[in-house]
Motif scaffolding. Structure first.
Motif, short mmCIF file in Angstrom:
data_model
loop_
_atom_site.label_atom_id
_atom_site.label_comp_id
_atom_site.label_asym_id
_atom_site.label_seq_id
_atom_site.Cartn_x
_atom_site.Cartn_y
_atom_site.Cartn_z
N ILE A 45 0.94 -1.34 0.00
CA ILE A 45 0.14 -0.01 0.21
C ILE A 45 0.82 1.14 -0.20
O ILE A 45 1.82 1.18 0.62
N THR A 47 0.64 5.52 0.15
CA THR A 47 -0.02 6.97 0.26
C THR A 47 0.52 7.99 0.21
O THR A 47 1.88 7.88 0.20
N LEU A 52 -4.33 7.20 -2.74
CA LEU A 52 -4.12 5.77 -1.92
C LEU A 52 -4.11 4.89 -3.00
O LEU A 52 -5.08 4.80 -3.94
N ASP A 97 -3.34 10.62 5.87
CA ASP A 97 -3.77 9.04 6.03
C ASP A 97 -5.20 8.97 6.81
O ASP A 97 -5.91 8.07 6.56
N LEU A 100 -7.69 9.79 4.73
CA LEU A 100 -7.88 8.62 3.36
C LEU A 100 -8.48 7.39 3.97
O LEU A 100 -9.04 6.67 3.24
N ARG A 101 -8.47 7.12 5.36
CA ARG A 101 -8.86 5.72 5.83
C ARG A 101 -10.48 6.09 5.89
O ARG A 101 -11.11 5.08 5.64
#
Length: 255
Positions: A45, A47, A52, A97, A100-101
């Motif tokens: 992953i 970011t 993402l 982040d 983005l979550r």
């Protein structure tokens, strides 16, 4: 005057009720495709502010990352780990982040019909504590974000890392929640060299390093923490959050 005050209060309340709630953060574009890779739990992953990229990751891993929850605190069907997916998502504006979550949660709900709820459950945990002699590391004097990794010798290092962050990092390899019970505040610098303890375990196992069990690796980490930095891991029972998967679809809605 009282009537005027009541009238103003009424219109203020009415305006508040009529004001639409802020929409949940969402990606501007987020194609989801079945991956040529098989589903696995090895994070792949990347970011950057507002984007993402997930490659070949299972739906379970996507849920883990979206809810910032380790796999052993997610209760769902086994098939969540079966297939891999590629997600390339971009936001309209730069986002960190945490945002983005939240956006990934909305995406999983929209494309996979994901529905979850959280419950408290008593679990076996480790409590991170300080040995009687005190810690063998110092509070950080440098500025900047927390940083951790491995140096050229393979030793683990951390800079400006809080004990709560260390506990969270330890929960992965230990496959059990770790709670911070050190009472230490602020960020710290430390280095943990596990190699001598790995070599000792391999030697006691007849030189068969590939046959070290999960229990062996846990014992190595617990020993290294205590001897290298003066921290102990004590088994306890503690209430922890469990993320329960109520519903999810195996095949996402088309892009």
């Amino acid at each position: 005057m009282k009537n005027l005050t009541r009238c103003l209060a009424f219109f203020i309340c009415l305006r508040a009720i009529a004001q639409p709630s802020a929409p949940a953060p969402a990606f501007d574009a987020a194609p989801v495709h079945a991956s040529a890779q098989s589903g696995n739990e090895d994070p792949h992953i990347r970011t950057s502010p507002g984007s993402l990229t997930i490659r070949g990751m299972s739906l379970k891993f996507c849920i883990q990352w979206a809810y910032n929850m380790p796999p052993f605190q997610i209760d769902g069907p086994a098939w969540l780990r079966d297939a891999g997916f590629d997600i390339v998502a971009k936001a309209v504006q730069p986002a960190g982040d945490d945002q983005l979550r939240l956006m990934l949660r909305a995406l999983l709900a929209e494309r996979f019909g994901l529905k979850v709820h959280t419950v408290q459950k008593e679990l076996q945990v480790y409590a991170l504590t300080v040995v009687k002699e005190g810690p063998k590391f110092q509070q950080s004097t440098s500025e900047g974000p927390p940083s951790h990794g491995r140096d050229k010798s393979g030793a683990m290092f951390a800079e400006r890392v809080s004990m709560a962050e260390l506990a969270q990092e330890l929960s992965g390899p230990l496959n059990r929640p770790v709670i911070d019970a050190t009472g230490l505040k602020g960020g710290y610098d430390f280095r943990i060299n596990t190699l001598p303890y790995v070599e000792a375990a391999v030697a006691s196992n007849g030189g068969k390093g590939d046959q070290l069990s999960e229990l062996d690796m846990t014992s190595i980490l617990i020993t290294a923490l205590q001897k290298e930095v003066g921290l102990k891991l004590e088994p306890r029972r503690h209430n922890a959050d469990m993320l329960v998967i109520d519903h999810a679809e195996k095949v996402p809605v088309e892009n």
